[in-house]
Scaffold this motif. Structure first.
Motif, PDB file in Angstrom:
ATOM      1  N   MET A 164      41.807  67.349  -2.002  1.00  0.00           N
ATOM      2  CA  MET A 164      42.129  68.636  -2.621  1.00  0.00           C
ATOM      3  C   MET A 164      41.059  69.686  -2.335  1.00  0.00           C
ATOM      4  O   MET A 164      41.124  70.802  -2.861  1.00  0.00           O
ATOM      5  N   GLY A 165      40.047  69.327  -1.504  1.00  0.00           N
ATOM      6  CA  GLY A 165      39.007  70.283  -1.133  1.00  0.00           C
ATOM      7  C   GLY A 165      37.812  70.265  -2.055  1.00  0.00           C
ATOM      8  O   GLY A 165      37.017  71.209  -2.066  1.00  0.00           O
ATOM      9  N   GLY A 166      37.649  69.178  -2.806  1.00  0.00           N
ATOM     10  CA  GLY A 166      36.520  69.074  -3.719  1.00  0.00           C
ATOM     11  C   GLY A 166      35.192  68.950  -2.983  1.00  0.00           C
ATOM     12  O   GLY A 166      35.131  68.430  -1.868  1.00  0.00           O
ATOM     13  N   GLN A 167      34.171  69.436  -3.615  1.00  0.00           N
ATOM     14  CA  GLN A 167      32.811  69.354  -3.059  1.00  0.00           C
ATOM     15  C   GLN A 167      31.876  68.836  -4.143  1.00  0.00           C
ATOM     16  O   GLN A 167      32.113  69.011  -5.336  1.00  0.00           O
ATOM     17  N   ASN A 168      30.794  68.195  -3.695  1.00  0.00           N
ATOM     18  CA  ASN A 168      29.732  67.761  -4.608  1.00  0.00           C
ATOM     19  C   ASN A 168      30.247  66.876  -5.729  1.00  0.00           C
ATOM     20  O   ASN A 168      29.836  66.985  -6.885  1.00  0.00           O
ATOM     21  N   SER A 169      31.146  65.979  -5.382  1.00  0.00           N
ATOM     22  CA  SER A 169      31.657  65.024  -6.368  1.00  0.00           C
ATOM     23  C   SER A 169      30.525  64.103  -6.785  1.00  0.00           C
ATOM     24  O   SER A 169      29.939  63.416  -5.953  1.00  0.00           O
ATOM     25  N   ASN A 170      30.198  64.092  -8.076  1.00  0.00           N
ATOM     26  CA  ASN A 170      29.027  63.342  -8.492  1.00  0.00           C
ATOM     27  C   ASN A 170      29.031  63.138  -9.992  1.00  0.00           C
ATOM     28  O   ASN A 170      29.962  63.541 -10.694  1.00  0.00           O
ATOM     29  N   ALA A 171      27.967  62.516 -10.487  1.00  0.00           N
ATOM     30  CA  ALA A 171      27.763  62.330 -11.920  1.00  0.00           C
ATOM     31  C   ALA A 171      26.285  62.079 -12.153  1.00  0.00           C
ATOM     32  O   ALA A 171      25.556  61.728 -11.230  1.00  0.00           O
ATOM     33  N   PHE A 172      25.832  62.280 -13.371  1.00  0.00           N
ATOM     34  CA  PHE A 172      24.451  61.962 -13.700  1.00  0.00           C
ATOM     35  C   PHE A 172      24.361  61.521 -15.156  1.00  0.00           C
ATOM     36  O   PHE A 172      25.172  61.902 -16.000  1.00  0.00           O
ATOM     37  N   ALA A 881      39.614  63.971   6.127  1.00  0.00           N
ATOM     38  CA  ALA A 881      38.458  64.739   6.586  1.00  0.00           C
ATOM     39  C   ALA A 881      38.879  66.130   7.036  1.00  0.00           C
ATOM     40  O   ALA A 881      38.201  67.131   6.725  1.00  0.00           O
ATOM     41  N   LYS A 882      39.969  66.223   7.756  1.00  0.00           N
ATOM     42  CA  LYS A 882      40.460  67.517   8.211  1.00  0.00           C
ATOM     43  C   LYS A 882      40.797  68.418   7.026  1.00  0.00           C
ATOM     44  O   LYS A 882      40.428  69.600   6.990  1.00  0.00           O
ATOM     45  N   ASP A 883      41.514  67.847   6.048  1.00  0.00           N
ATOM     46  CA  ASP A 883      41.888  68.622   4.868  1.00  0.00           C
ATOM     47  C   ASP A 883      40.659  69.131   4.128  1.00  0.00           C
ATOM     48  O   ASP A 883      40.605  70.286   3.692  1.00  0.00           O
ATOM     49  N   ASN A 884      39.671  68.250   3.969  1.00  0.00           N
ATOM     50  CA  ASN A 884      38.497  68.629   3.203  1.00  0.00           C
ATOM     51  C   ASN A 884      37.728  69.749   3.888  1.00  0.00           C
ATOM     52  O   ASN A 884      37.297  70.713   3.242  1.00  0.00           O
ATOM     53  N   VAL A 885      37.573  69.653   5.217  1.00  0.00           N
ATOM     54  CA  VAL A 885      36.840  70.686   5.949  1.00  0.00           C
ATOM     55  C   VAL A 885      37.590  72.012   5.896  1.00  0.00           C
ATOM     56  O   VAL A 885      37.003  73.070   5.623  1.00  0.00           O
ATOM     57  N   ARG A 886      38.897  71.965   6.126  1.00  0.00           N
ATOM     58  CA  ARG A 886      39.684  73.210   6.133  1.00  0.00           C
ATOM     59  C   ARG A 886      39.700  73.858   4.748  1.00  0.00           C
ATOM     60  O   ARG A 886      39.540  75.073   4.611  1.00  0.00           O
ATOM     61  N   LYS A 887      39.884  73.051   3.707  1.00  0.00           N
ATOM     62  CA  LYS A 887      39.941  73.623   2.358  1.00  0.00           C
ATOM     63  C   LYS A 887      38.581  74.148   1.915  1.00  0.00           C
ATOM     64  O   LYS A 887      38.492  75.116   1.164  1.00  0.00           O
ATOM     65  N   SER A 888      37.532  73.509   2.389  1.00  0.00           N
ATOM     66  CA  SER A 888      36.190  74.016   2.076  1.00  0.00           C
ATOM     67  C   SER A 888      35.956  75.359   2.753  1.00  0.00           C
ATOM     68  O   SER A 888      35.387  76.278   2.155  1.00  0.00           O
ATOM     69  N   ILE A 889      36.411  75.466   4.003  1.00  0.00           N
ATOM     70  CA  ILE A 889      36.222  76.728   4.732  1.00  0.00           C
ATOM     71  C   ILE A 889      37.083  77.827   4.125  1.00  0.00           C
ATOM     72  O   ILE A 889      36.632  78.962   3.947  1.00  0.00           O
ATOM     73  N   GLU A 890      38.355  77.520   3.804  1.00  0.00           N
ATOM     74  CA  GLU A 890      39.255  78.570   3.337  1.00  0.00           C
ATOM     75  C   GLU A 890      38.866  79.094   1.951  1.00  0.00           C
ATOM     76  O   GLU A 890      39.231  80.212   1.585  1.00  0.00           O
ATOM     77  N   THR A 891      38.101  78.308   1.188  1.00  0.00           N
ATOM     78  CA  THR A 891      37.669  78.789  -0.135  1.00  0.00           C
ATOM     79  C   THR A 891      36.211  79.239  -0.145  1.00  0.00           C
ATOM     80  O   THR A 891      35.688  79.613  -1.198  1.00  0.00           O
ATOM     81  N   GLU A 892      35.564  79.201   1.007  1.00  0.00           N
ATOM     82  CA  GLU A 892      34.178  79.659   1.082  1.00  0.00           C
ATOM     83  C   GLU A 892      34.150  81.174   1.213  1.00  0.00           C
ATOM     84  O   GLU A 892      34.844  81.755   2.037  1.00  0.00           O
ATOM     85  N   ARG A 893      33.346  81.803   0.389  1.00  0.00           N
ATOM     86  CA  ARG A 893      33.170  83.250   0.477  1.00  0.00           C
ATOM     87  C   ARG A 893      31.694  83.531   0.696  1.00  0.00           C
ATOM     88  O   ARG A 893      30.865  83.283  -0.178  1.00  0.00           O
ATOM     89  N   ILE A 894      31.373  84.040   1.868  1.00  0.00           N
ATOM     90  CA  ILE A 894      29.987  84.419   2.171  1.00  0.00           C
ATOM     91  C   ILE A 894      29.796  85.838   1.666  1.00  0.00           C
ATOM     92  O   ILE A 894      30.476  86.770   2.124  1.00  0.00           O
ATOM     93  N   THR A 895      28.908  86.012   0.697  1.00  0.00           N
ATOM     94  CA  THR A 895      28.766  87.289   0.022  1.00  0.00           C
ATOM     95  C   THR A 895      27.301  87.714  -0.040  1.00  0.00           C
ATOM     96  O   THR A 895      26.398  86.990   0.384  1.00  0.00           O
ATOM     97  N   GLU A 896      27.089  88.910  -0.565  1.00  0.00           N
ATOM     98  CA  GLU A 896      25.764  89.459  -0.830  1.00  0.00           C
ATOM     99  C   GLU A 896      24.909  89.435   0.445  1.00  0.00           C
ATOM    100  O   GLU A 896      25.402  89.655   1.543  1.00  0.00           O
ATOM    101  N   ASP A 897      23.610  89.164   0.298  1.00  0.00           N
ATOM    102  CA  ASP A 897      22.750  89.166   1.476  1.00  0.00           C
ATOM    103  C   ASP A 897      22.999  87.978   2.386  1.00  0.00           C
ATOM    104  O   ASP A 897      22.507  87.940   3.518  1.00  0.00           O
TER     105      ASP A 897
END
Length: 977
Positions: A164-172, A881-897
């Motif tokens: 589903m395009g999740g990133q940083n799946s983790n727990a502590f 892997a393809k889905d994860n990379v594409r969904k990560s890219i399509e929801t990435e917004r490079i902003t500010e500086d």
């Protein structure tokens, strides 16, 4: 999983610790059929819901990026572990990734009785003391685990989150919290909630056998971590009655050897209940819609009474309590004063007092111990817990200084605090800097969610957070002085001396006999397929157009690149020079020297105080090839900030005493590097890539350092602006407005001096396997595989991204982790990555890593080498892997500086476009055959350099020579000094 003892953010702790009453009262509202609380004026627009079953839901909407940071937090951690099964909460955290009776299993009906058998065997094992019988039981556990694993599907949870395009799946896990974290696309909320609701419904303790070995590995890593040992010793002294000191998060070696699945389930049933849990989300969503979805997903949960935590109050500390800790890393001193719990009135000034001691610029420690170079490093800060609070002091000695001298210097600053010997306007300066920090914090959806989660688990009242600035402004210097005199003296502390030397008390967790299990990585449960089939609304990717997205102007003769800040009044400014330490070895040293210098009219301390009072900061950083002066602050203080820096740079005066102290500190730091395993490994890796003369050991030798004069460095600083550079600006003004203001304050010559010729380093080709080995007193062995590869080619970027995700960086769904950790239980941490360079002239390289018990070295090396030789095939894994990379890219917004930084990075690669676009468009047509071709061309049957850091007592030369020509560089060869 990562595990950390979380220091509560300044934002939350200070809100607890101020005595002034806030005027921010809670309000109530209803929307979408649900009633929630909120605090007027809250910049995060957070809503606080309590559902009918007691579940807390905190929602903070923001549309800056089409993603959502989520936390599911349980108010329970190692503090509530049973005394006879410490580490249990941490075990449970690991098992919440293993699935339920609905997913993670090929056939639950057949798997269930085998898991029940394993439960019973562990109970037998746990209650048996005869070692011969224990070995027999363990053989049965190993056998039954192998049988049960035939029906398990490893890492289905991670596969669903990745798909589903999740990133940083983790727990502590820490003392009082266990937190499960995900960063998901905004269009994946429905999928996320379906998975999470099922995840917590009926977790199954499958594949426990190999996961337990991963925890063993994690425990062994802590035995090699001197900082962890110091913290544990410190808490043991502070809290002899409370589980903060009586238990550790990972648990004892003895308890790790005797786990109980029955007790783990009991813990889950006691604490994983809705009235003890919270769902926290911040990001791009409609809260009226999302609250209903969360309610529907988790309404099956039933509330119940939570077992109370009881402890005997700690007795007052009337004389210093001491402990000694030994290990290979550098010496240090850690001191701690105990305070009442975070929610008591007497504890409410603790964090502000910590900021008066250390704030990075103008605190007592900053000015008196760091700026004057009396210690190698020194910090102070608060640590708030529910039952008690702590003021922590940490210091590292300079060469020839005893640990008692470090102690006395820190206690001297405490005495100054008690006597009120600090600037009358320091509290107001802290307020100004807190304003800036709050503006920065609220811009990021992830930071918002983290703050809200920390407030929830630590019991902080959010209305005090919103009223923070007003409360801070009401605190007076006499209040702080009175508070310090009440709680701090020269007797009521604990102290841990960290000595450099062999730790003779280490008892490592030995390697058990584990038969690798089948993880069925290609299989899919019906639940996974159901989640995958859920519809989502597409999110369109946004590409950068460097011509349109960046404003261009001039600051005199200098080019200005700018992006306008439309959110708040903050600015960030950079002077960027295309030269660094490779052009001039003195430049990095001069950059360090500047922070200790003054001018004819101002001391170094004056400058620090002035920057802090403006809520501004600057840093001069000289890298290998690029030097950057960075500024940040409030736009209203833009001109004053630049003027202050320009005065310092152009008028700084030589200070012989400061230079002598700096040289001594550098030499001590270098000695400390030589006893730091991470620093040693970095040196080996640079050696592997470039040969004996490499960037890591390029710099001033100790003899060259001794010969440097103050005038040498002053000359470098005074001439810095004579070299060509560009201006980067992010702030409320336009590029032209910022350029005009910079031009008036930043003086440059009519023509620039040519850059000094830079040293060149070329990546070497490996024609045969080589082993670079460094001896280090440690339980584990750390192994890197390094190989230089072909020149940079943007056309293969898509292959690199998908291959990395599939093979070695895609979290628990990647091949490397599935095989080496999940199936073979060889490591806690392992990865592999094909790395592209930062500039066109460089080459790609490949790096793989595994950290394993030293007695697993041969198995670990073979396991990774097998994967480098043969790429396991999983067409579903490729699609994931393809889905994860594409969904990560399509929801990435490079902003500010970051827009400007992206442009400069592309420019170094000779690109004038956003490479993500061509990568994104190339991914859909990729197949396993493409990844296999990439693997065959770049990894298979190649020569590698093995970089190994381990103890000679645990690893033999004969073992090392199996993998290539053995080379043992000495520390001077590694570091160059």
């Amino acid at each position: 999983m990562k595990h950390k003892i979380l220091l509560i953010a300044f934002l939350f702790v200070i809100a607890q610790q101020l005595s002034a009453q806030t005027t921010n009262a809670w309000k109530q509202a209803t929307a979408g059929g649900y009633t929630y609380k909120y605090v007027p004026g809250d910049p995060t627009n957070s809503r606080f819901y309590t559902l009918k079953n007691g579940l807390t839901v905190i929602l903070s909407p923001t549309k800056k990026q089409p993603r959502v940071q989520t936390y599911i937090a349980v108010k329970a951690g190692s503090k509530t572990d049973p005394a006879n099964h410490t580490g249990l909460a941490h075990y449970l955290e690991h098992m919440l990734f293993k699935g339920t009776d609905v997913y993670g299993s090929l056939n639950w009906a057949k798997e269930k009785p085998l898991l029940a058998k394993i439960d019973a065997l562990y109970e037998q094992y746990n209650n048996t003391t005869d070692e011969a019988k224990r070995k027999e039981i363990y053989k049965e556990i190993d056998k039954a685990s192998g049988e049960a694993a035939k029906y398990a599907i490893a890492n289905e949870y991670d596969k669903m989150m990745a798909a589903m395009g999740g990133q940083n799946s983790n727990a502590f896990t820490s003392f009082e919290q266990t937190v499960y974290t995900e960063d998901i696309p905004a269009n994946a909320v429905d999928k996320y909630l379906k998975v999470q609701a099922e995840r917590f419904r009926n977790p199954i303790m499958r594949i426990f056998h190999t996961e337990l070995e991963a925890v063993y590995e994690e425990k062994n890593r802590t035995l090699d971590d001197d900082g962890r040992k110091v913290n544990e010793a410190m808490f043991k002294l502070l809290f002899p009655n409370n589980n903060y000191g009586k238990q550790t998060t990972i648990g004892t070696v003895e308890h790790l050897r005797n786990p109980s699945l029955v007790d783990i389930r009991r813990y889950y049933n006691d604490y994983y209940v809705p009235n003890n849990m919270g769902v926290i989300m911040s990001g791009d969503f409609n809260p009226d819609v999302v609250i209903k979805k969360i309610d529907m997903a988790f309404k099956y949960m039933k509330p119940k009474a939570i077992p109370p935590y009881k402890f005997d109050p700690e007795q007052a500390i009337t004389s210093p309590v001491k402990a000694d800790v030994y290990g290979p890393n550098a010496e240090s001193v850690t001191m701690a004063f105990r305070f009442p719990g975070a929610n008591t009135r007497d504890a409410r000034l603790l964090d502000l007092m910590g900021s008066i001691l250390t704030n990075g610029k103008a605190g007592l420690f900053d000015l008196d111990l760091v700026k004057k170079q009396k210690l190698l490093s020194a910090t102070a800060g608060s640590y708030a817990l529910k039952d008690y609070g702590v003021l922590l002091l940490r210091g590292n000695p300079v060469k020839g200084q005893s640990l008692d001298e470090v102690r006395d210097l820190m206690l001297g600053e405490i005495a100054k605090l008690r006597n009120g010997e600090f600037s009358d306007d320091l509290i107001q300066s802290i307020v100004n800097n807190e304003k800036k920090r709050l503006l920065q914090q609220n811009q990021d959806y992830s930071s918002r969610a983290d703050d809200l989660m920390s407030a929830f688990t630590s019991g902080v009242d959010w209305k005090n957070v919103v009223g923070l600035i007003k409360e801070l402004s009401a605190v007076t210097k006499p209040q702080i002085v009175a508070f310090a005199n009440k709680y701090l003296n020269n007797q009521n502390y604990v102290i841990v001396y960290k000595h450099q030397g062999e730790d003779k008390n280490i008892v490592k967790v030995d390697k058990p006999a584990i038969t690798p299990v089948d993880v069925n990585s290609a299989a899919q449960s019906p639940f996974l397929k159901q989640v995958s089939a859920m519809p989502t609304v597409n999110i369109k990717p946004v590409w950068l157009d460097y011509q349109k997205d960046i404003q261009r102007a001039k600051a005199g003769s200098l080019d200005v690149l700018a992006v306008k800040n439309v959110d708040n009044s903050l600015f960030r400014l950079y002077y960027r020079y295309e030269m660094g330490g490779w052009n001039n070895k003195l430049l990095p040293l001069a950059a360090q020297y500047l922070q200790f210098l003054g001018t004819g009219s101002k001391t170094s301390e004056d400058f620090s105080k002035a920057f802090y009072k403006l809520a501004s900061s600057y840093s001069l950083s000289a890298g290998n090839e690029i030097t950057t002066v960075s500024f940040n602050g409030l736009q209203e203080n833009f001109g004053a900030t630049i003027k202050l820096y320009e005065d310092l740079l152009l008028n700084c005066k030589a200070d012989e005493e400061a230079l002598a102290s700096l040289k001594a500190r550098i030499k001590r730091s270098r000695e400390n590097q030589k006893i730091n395993k991470s620093a040693i490994m970095q040196g080996l890796m640079s050696y592997a890539q470039y040969g004996p003369k490499n960037p890591y050991n390029y710099g001033l030798t100790n003899e060259e350092l001794d010969a440097v004069t103050s005038q040498d460095l002053i000359k470098v600083l005074h001439e810095l602006n004579n070299y060509s550079h560009i201006i980067l600006y992010y702030g409320p003004k336009t590029a032209a407005e910022a350029g005009a203001e910079v031009a008036a304050l930043h003086k440059v010559p009519a023509s620039f001096t040519a850059y000094p010729v830079a040293a060149k380093f070329t990546r070497v080709d490996a024609t045969a396997n080589q082993v670079l080995f460094a001896n280090y007193d440690m339980v584990q062995a750390e192994i890197y595989w390094i190989r230089n590869d072909t020149p940079f080619d943007p056309a293969k970027e898509a292959s690199v991204e998908v291959f990395n995700n599939y093979f070695g960086t895609g979290g628990f769904s990647s091949i490397v982790l599935q095989d080496l950790r999940e199936s073979k239980a060889l490591a806690y941490s392992t990865f592999a990555q094909y790395v592209t360079p930062s500039k066109k002239e460089d080459r790609d390289f490949f790096a793989a890593y595994i950290g394993a018990q030293a007695d697993k070295l041969n198995e670990a090396v073979k396991g990774m080498n097998d994967l480098l030789t043969t790429l396991p095939e999983s067409n579903d894994g490729v699609e994931l892997a393809k889905d994860n990379v594409r969904k990560s890219i399509e929801t990435e917004r490079i902003t500010e500086d970051n827009i400007i930084m992206s442009y400069l990075s592309a420019k170094r690669l000779a690109l004038d476009y956003d490479l993500r676009k061509t990568t994104f468009e190339s991914i859909p047509k990729m197949t396993f055959a493409d990844l296999k071709a990439f693997h065959d061309a770049h990894l298979k049957n190649k020569a590698y350099t093995y970089c190994i850091v381990a103890s000679e007592k645990r690893v033999t030369d004969d073992d090392l020579k199996k993998y290539g020509t053995l080379v043992k560089p000495d520390l001077k060869q590694i570091f160059g000094f």
